[in-house]
Design a protein around this motif. Structure first.
Motif, PDB file in Angstrom:
ATOM      1  N   THR A 429       0.824  -1.201   0.000  1.00  0.00           N
ATOM      2  CA  THR A 429       0.000   0.000   0.000  1.00  0.00           C
ATOM      3  C   THR A 429       0.862   1.257   0.000  1.00  0.00           C
ATOM      4  O   THR A 429       0.606   2.206  -0.754  1.00  0.00           O
ATOM      5  CB  THR A 429      -0.925   0.016   1.222  1.00  0.00           C
ATOM      6  OG1 THR A 429      -1.663  -1.208   1.275  1.00  0.00           O
ATOM      7  CG2 THR A 429      -1.887   1.182   1.168  1.00  0.00           C
ATOM      8  N   ALA A 430       1.890   1.261   0.827  1.00  0.00           N
ATOM      9  CA  ALA A 430       2.783   2.425   0.892  1.00  0.00           C
ATOM     10  C   ALA A 430       3.479   2.652  -0.444  1.00  0.00           C
ATOM     11  O   ALA A 430       3.635   3.798  -0.894  1.00  0.00           O
ATOM     12  CB  ALA A 430       3.812   2.234   2.004  1.00  0.00           C
ATOM     13  N   ALA A 431       3.897   1.567  -1.083  1.00  0.00           N
ATOM     14  CA  ALA A 431       4.566   1.701  -2.382  1.00  0.00           C
ATOM     15  C   ALA A 431       3.628   2.287  -3.430  1.00  0.00           C
ATOM     16  O   ALA A 431       4.019   3.141  -4.242  1.00  0.00           O
ATOM     17  CB  ALA A 431       5.080   0.336  -2.837  1.00  0.00           C
ATOM     18  N   SER A 432       2.363   1.850  -3.406  1.00  0.00           N
ATOM     19  CA  SER A 432       1.411   2.372  -4.380  1.00  0.00           C
ATOM     20  C   SER A 432       1.097   3.843  -4.121  1.00  0.00           C
ATOM     21  O   SER A 432       0.850   4.611  -5.061  1.00  0.00           O
ATOM     22  CB  SER A 432       0.121   1.547  -4.352  1.00  0.00           C
ATOM     23  OG  SER A 432      -0.592   1.745  -3.149  1.00  0.00           O
ATOM     24  N   MET A 433       1.112   4.251  -2.864  1.00  0.00           N
ATOM     25  CA  MET A 433       0.836   5.647  -2.529  1.00  0.00           C
ATOM     26  C   MET A 433       1.903   6.581  -3.096  1.00  0.00           C
ATOM     27  O   MET A 433       1.631   7.755  -3.370  1.00  0.00           O
ATOM     28  CB  MET A 433       0.720   5.813  -1.015  1.00  0.00           C
ATOM     29  CG  MET A 433      -0.485   5.112  -0.408  1.00  0.00           C
ATOM     30  SD  MET A 433      -0.537   5.189   1.394  1.00  0.00           S
ATOM     31  CE  MET A 433      -0.921   6.908   1.653  1.00  0.00           C
ATOM     32  N   PHE A 434       3.095   6.069  -3.302  1.00  0.00           N
ATOM     33  CA  PHE A 434       4.160   6.883  -3.890  1.00  0.00           C
ATOM     34  C   PHE A 434       3.795   7.325  -5.305  1.00  0.00           C
ATOM     35  O   PHE A 434       4.278   8.345  -5.804  1.00  0.00           O
ATOM     36  CB  PHE A 434       5.480   6.107  -3.908  1.00  0.00           C
ATOM     37  CG  PHE A 434       6.637   6.878  -4.467  1.00  0.00           C
ATOM     38  CD1 PHE A 434       7.148   7.970  -3.788  1.00  0.00           C
ATOM     39  CD2 PHE A 434       7.199   6.526  -5.684  1.00  0.00           C
ATOM     40  CE1 PHE A 434       8.217   8.692  -4.305  1.00  0.00           C
ATOM     41  CE2 PHE A 434       8.258   7.235  -6.208  1.00  0.00           C
ATOM     42  CZ  PHE A 434       8.780   8.323  -5.512  1.00  0.00           C
ATOM     43  N   GLY A 435       2.918   6.541  -5.949  1.00  0.00           N
ATOM     44  CA  GLY A 435       2.484   6.907  -7.296  1.00  0.00           C
ATOM     45  C   GLY A 435       1.813   8.271  -7.349  1.00  0.00           C
ATOM     46  O   GLY A 435       1.886   8.973  -8.362  1.00  0.00           O
ATOM     47  N   ILE A 436       1.153   8.664  -6.245  1.00  0.00           N
ATOM     48  CA  ILE A 436       0.481   9.969  -6.210  1.00  0.00           C
ATOM     49  C   ILE A 436       1.498  11.090  -6.363  1.00  0.00           C
ATOM     50  O   ILE A 436       1.246  12.113  -7.011  1.00  0.00           O
ATOM     51  CB  ILE A 436      -0.313  10.129  -4.908  1.00  0.00           C
ATOM     52  CG1 ILE A 436      -1.421   9.080  -4.826  1.00  0.00           C
ATOM     53  CG2 ILE A 436      -0.908  11.526  -4.799  1.00  0.00           C
ATOM     54  CD1 ILE A 436      -2.210   9.119  -3.541  1.00  0.00           C
ATOM     55  N   VAL A 437       2.682  10.908  -5.768  1.00  0.00           N
ATOM     56  CA  VAL A 437       3.741  11.921  -5.875  1.00  0.00           C
ATOM     57  C   VAL A 437       4.174  12.078  -7.323  1.00  0.00           C
ATOM     58  O   VAL A 437       4.362  13.200  -7.817  1.00  0.00           O
ATOM     59  CB  VAL A 437       4.942  11.530  -4.988  1.00  0.00           C
ATOM     60  CG1 VAL A 437       6.061  12.555  -5.119  1.00  0.00           C
ATOM     61  CG2 VAL A 437       4.510  11.385  -3.536  1.00  0.00           C
ATOM     62  N   ILE A 438       4.327  10.956  -8.019  1.00  0.00           N
ATOM     63  CA  ILE A 438       4.754  11.012  -9.422  1.00  0.00           C
ATOM     64  C   ILE A 438       3.655  11.634 -10.277  1.00  0.00           C
ATOM     65  O   ILE A 438       3.929  12.418 -11.193  1.00  0.00           O
ATOM     66  CB  ILE A 438       5.114   9.608  -9.929  1.00  0.00           C
ATOM     67  CG1 ILE A 438       6.120   8.933  -8.997  1.00  0.00           C
ATOM     68  CG2 ILE A 438       5.693   9.687 -11.343  1.00  0.00           C
ATOM     69  CD1 ILE A 438       6.433   7.496  -9.374  1.00  0.00           C
ATOM     70  N   VAL A 439       2.397  11.275 -10.000  1.00  0.00           N
ATOM     71  CA  VAL A 439       1.267  11.867 -10.731  1.00  0.00           C
ATOM     72  C   VAL A 439       1.306  13.384 -10.606  1.00  0.00           C
ATOM     73  O   VAL A 439       1.180  14.114 -11.604  1.00  0.00           O
ATOM     74  CB  VAL A 439      -0.077  11.316 -10.202  1.00  0.00           C
ATOM     75  CG1 VAL A 439      -1.238  12.128 -10.758  1.00  0.00           C
ATOM     76  CG2 VAL A 439      -0.234   9.850 -10.568  1.00  0.00           C
ATOM     77  N   ALA A 440       1.489  13.876  -9.381  1.00  0.00           N
ATOM     78  CA  ALA A 440       1.565  15.328  -9.171  1.00  0.00           C
ATOM     79  C   ALA A 440       2.733  15.913  -9.946  1.00  0.00           C
ATOM     80  O   ALA A 440       2.609  16.996 -10.548  1.00  0.00           O
ATOM     81  CB  ALA A 440       1.703  15.623  -7.680  1.00  0.00           C
ATOM     82  N   GLY A 441       3.842  15.192  -9.989  1.00  0.00           N
ATOM     83  CA  GLY A 441       5.026  15.683 -10.696  1.00  0.00           C
ATOM     84  C   GLY A 441       4.779  15.890 -12.174  1.00  0.00           C
ATOM     85  O   GLY A 441       5.027  16.981 -12.716  1.00  0.00           O
ATOM     86  N   TYR A 442       4.270  14.860 -12.864  1.00  0.00           N
ATOM     87  CA  TYR A 442       4.145  15.019 -14.320  1.00  0.00           C
ATOM     88  C   TYR A 442       2.985  15.922 -14.710  1.00  0.00           C
ATOM     89  O   TYR A 442       3.064  16.633 -15.723  1.00  0.00           O
ATOM     90  CB  TYR A 442       4.068  13.672 -15.038  1.00  0.00           C
ATOM     91  CG  TYR A 442       2.892  12.782 -14.771  1.00  0.00           C
ATOM     92  CD1 TYR A 442       1.613  13.093 -15.207  1.00  0.00           C
ATOM     93  CD2 TYR A 442       3.067  11.559 -14.112  1.00  0.00           C
ATOM     94  CE1 TYR A 442       0.540  12.247 -14.974  1.00  0.00           C
ATOM     95  CE2 TYR A 442       1.997  10.711 -13.874  1.00  0.00           C
ATOM     96  CZ  TYR A 442       0.739  11.064 -14.303  1.00  0.00           C
ATOM     97  OH  TYR A 442      -0.318  10.222 -14.084  1.00  0.00           O
TER      98      TYR A 442
END
Length: 510
Positions: A429-442
């Protein structure tokens, strides 16, 4: 008989529009598409059913009629909805109408055929989400491919034929693999029809027999793998996702809206209906759950990283869909009420937000004739309303509170974190939550480059404000996204009623 009326009217509307003169086709298609919208909202307003349609729950608006008998199996016209399928029916009708309006500007050739195919695709999508007989469901499932193939191959971009063929080949092969896996189960069950509830209940009762030396447990695993592989292509998840960016880039904007908004949900809906409802004992095996959770997290992170590397706005949104569907898979394999409920809610939320994003990019492309991040800047000064809605949609993608994307991801993360099925669930779950950071980035990078700063445009086209009929569908989708974020129980309550029996089979909690 409202489901029959809904599907029949949409098929008839497709035929009428096909025969109409081009100059009237767009307006006529939109007017006729409102009939299914009204019908689906009527179904939603009058919905009164509890439980899962495949697990002896009550089925709303059910019709079950014998059709014919083949090799000892009764083929039926068997349709109905529950709390899982009804939100997707509403999504299909609303998004189809808005996509038709978004086509008024870019589609200027063979319009009657284009709009007729859009309505034909909508009718088959309604069949996919309401059919409860496998043979009937499979007919609708395959029929969706036909209009999509022509919509991309005829009205698409320079590489449209390649993209259409790649889409058709990938999804057709996947359907064959899925079909073989499912039929291996049916032919070894003591059932007399292809009714999905009957097959589900027989599997739950442990009535599967051995097949060519495979014991029931091994046969279930093989069938689960075949069906998962077939549906995973449609979702799509990594590594079977490569057809999606090509299809999106070459497809006209309204087709991209339907592809991301509804067609991808066919895969996740089927995974929930078949793999995770019929074979929960296979999905909850530690090794299987670990592999599926890993696929989900990889899809979230890898899809987001690919989006970060793109310069084409359409490719950015396309790869975002791969990432978002990874969250759905994670929620499903969690086997908790919030996990599966959140995954189903995410199907609707992503349908609205991705549709909004593709439409907004399409409106900008109609004016600038470019989608490349480096070719434009300062668009906010020239197209403030369109840009404002695009920015709001992007924040919805990032999970801004009080928007549908936030509610869906919150449910999924809560459900996945508490999962007893996924080994080391908090880590996944924690690893998948990191995807939100990348989404915000691009998304922030793309918006900063194209929307803000000093105005510049590499093309010679004059930038003007978009037409009202281009902006109106964006506003409707944004309002729907906010409404579901503020009041998720518009759909979430009926969803949780339908997934409770699925969770109860494996002893999942909230």
């Amino acid at each position: 008989m409202i489901i029959e009326a809904l599907i029949g009217i949409t098929f008839l509307a497709a035929l009428v529009v096909m025969l109409a003169p081009d100059e009237y086709a767009g307006k006529l298609a939109f007017a006729l598409s409102l009939l299914p919208v009204v019908g689906s909202l009527y179904m939603w307003a009058g919905f009164d059913a509890g439980g899962n349609a495949l697990m002896a729950g009550s089925i709303a608006y059910q019709t079950q009629l014998d059709w014919l008998t083949v090799a000892g199996y009764d083929l039926q016209w068997f349709v109905g909805v529950d709390g899982i399928s009804l939100p997707l029916v509403v999504l299909s009708t609303v998004l189809s109408s808005l996509a038709i309006v978004s086509a008024w500007t870019p589609i200027d050739t063979r319009q009657s055929q284009f709009y007729g195919l859009m309505l034909f695709m909508e009718a088959n999508l309604l069949g996919v989400f309401t059919a409860l007989d496998f043979f009937l469901w499979f007919v609708f499932w395959e029929a969706v491919l036909v209009p999509m193939y022509f919509l991309i191959g005829v009205w698409g971009g320079p590489r449209r034929k390649y993209a259409a063929i790649k889409f058709f080949v990938y999804t057709n092969i996947a359907s064959l693999v899925m079909f073989i896996g499912f039929m291996a189960l049916v032919f070894n069950l003591p059932v007399g029809s292809f009714g999905l509830p009957e097959i589900t209940q027989s599997l739950q009762a442990g009535e599967l027999s051995s097949f060519v030396g495979l014991d029931p447990a091994t046969l279930k695993l093989a069938a689960f793998a075949a069906m998962f592989a077939g549906f995973a292509v449609k979702v799509p998840v990594v590594p079977v996702h490569t057809w999606l960016p090509d299809a999106h880039v070459e497809a006209p904007t309204p087709v991209s809206v339907m592809l991301a908004g509804v067609l991808l949900k066919m895969g996740t809906y089927a995974l929930l209906r078949f793999n995770f409802t019929m074979l929960p004992d296979v999905a909850t095996r530690p090794l299987v759950a670990t592999v599926i959770a890993a696929i989900a997290v990889i899809s979230v992170i890898y899809g987001a990283m690919l989006a970060l590397a793109q310069q084409d706005l359409k490719r950015i949104v396309a790869y975002s869909s791969v990432s978002s569907m990874g969250y759905v898979i994670l929620g499903l394999i969690a086997y908790t009420g919030l996990g599966i409920g959140g995954a189903t809610f995410q199907m609707v939320a992503h349908g609205l937000i991705s549709g909004l994003m593709f439409m907004a990019v399409g409106v900008i492309y109609n004016v600038t004739h470019t989608r490349m991040v480096g070719d434009m800047s300062g668009m906010a000064d020239r197209m403030p309303i369109t840009v404002g809605i695009l920015v709001a949609g992007a924040f919805g993608y990032m999970g801004l509170p009080l928007m549908a994307g936030f509610a869906a991801e919150y449910f999924i993360f809560q459900g996945a974190f508490a999962s007893t099925v996924i080994p080391s669930a908090p880590l996944f779950t924690a690893a998948s939550m990191f995807g939100i950071v990348i989404v915000a980035g691009y998304l922030l990078f793309a918006m900063q480059r194209t929307l803000f700063g000093e105005f510049s445009l590499e093309t010679d086209y004059e930038v003007r404000r978009a037409h009202f009929h281009d902006v109106a569908p964006l506003a409707v989708l944004l309002l729907c996204t906010i409404a579901l974020g503020v009041a998720p129980n518009i759909f979430f309550e009926m969803i949780t009623d339908a997934i409770e029996p699925v969770v109860a089979v494996v002893g999942g909690g909230a």
